[in-house]
Scaffold this active site. Structure first.
Site: not given
Ligand code: URA
Length: 234
Positions: A102
């Site tokens: 993310d």
């Molecule tokens: N899980 C998440 O919630 N966000 C990420 O960036 C990676 C794994």
């Protein structure tokens, strides 16, 4: 391969700019000036130079990036800088992130143009463990922590998903910091797993992917190519 295609594969030039460079006499083939865009070249044998610089096709590339916050793992240009924009390699935007993070997640991101290698890491069938460190909004201690560890080991059902998550390993490093190792890569998986436990992730960092850990010396925003030995570990 046609010469104009070779030029656009090995430089930042588009096919039409490659044709212009040819017209301008900037290209030589085995030491002789060449102007014909449609001529076929032997990419292994012929010596092709642009303004005196020898050109070669790029092979498959394997990169690790310490992804900082505020960087997106998408191919399209959007609101944030893209992870590939941080990689100073020719044709970097051909590299694909191996499993996305993310925008607000930091840590280890692998990028490659080798689709088969990427598949070995991302396919749940291969059970490649990704380890995340999560900072949690709500402190968890004692029996509640033990319950959470057991629930994650068993699998939790995430909203809108049809099957529970695969068995995963949760360890509390403090009441508000936990390490979570998962072998899948569902959408926002870590944040949704903690939400299923009634908590909220305030910060998330990926520490390792399978046998590759983020090296201490790689600061946020820095990258390096993987060694042949690292590539072979998957
Ligand atoms: N899980 C998440 O919630 N966000 C990420 O960036 C990676 C794994």
């Amino acid at each position: 391969m046609r010469l104009d295609r070779f030029l656009s594969e090995t430089t930042e030039l588009t096919r039409s700019l490659a044709k212009r460079a040819l017209k301008n006499g900037e290209v030589t083939l085995n030491g002789e000036p060449v102007k014909q865009a449609s001529i076929h070249v032997d990419t292994a044998e012929d010596v092709i130079e642009l303004n005196g610089e020898r050109l070669a096709l790029v092979g498959l590339r394997y990169v690790m990036l310490h992804k900082p916050e505020g960087v997106e793992c998408t191919a399209r240009r959007g609101l944030y800088p893209r992870a590939v924009d941080l990689i100073e390699l020719p044709k970097a935007d051909r590299l694909q992130p191996v499993g996305r993070l993310d925008v607000d997640t930091t840590g280890l991101l692998l990028l490659t143009d080798d689709g088969q290698w990427a598949h070995r890491i991302t396919s749940p069938k291969h059970r490649c463990a990704k380890v995340y460190i999560a900072e949690l909004a709500e402190p968890v201690e004692g029996a509640a922590a033990e319950r959470a560890v057991a629930q994650i080991a068993e699998g939790v059902l995430l909203d809108d998903d049809e099957t529970p998550t695969a068995p995963a390993t949760l360890e509390f490093l403090s009441s508000t910091q936990a390490s979570l190792s998962i072998t899948e890569g569902r959408y926002h998986q870590v944040k949704r797993m903690f939400a299923a436990l009634g908590n909220r992730v305030e910060a998330l960092h990926r520490q390792s992917i399978g046998p590759i850990a983020l090296p201490d010396e790689l600061a946020p925003g820095e990258w390096r190519e993987l060694t042949a030995e690292e590539i072979d570990r998957f």
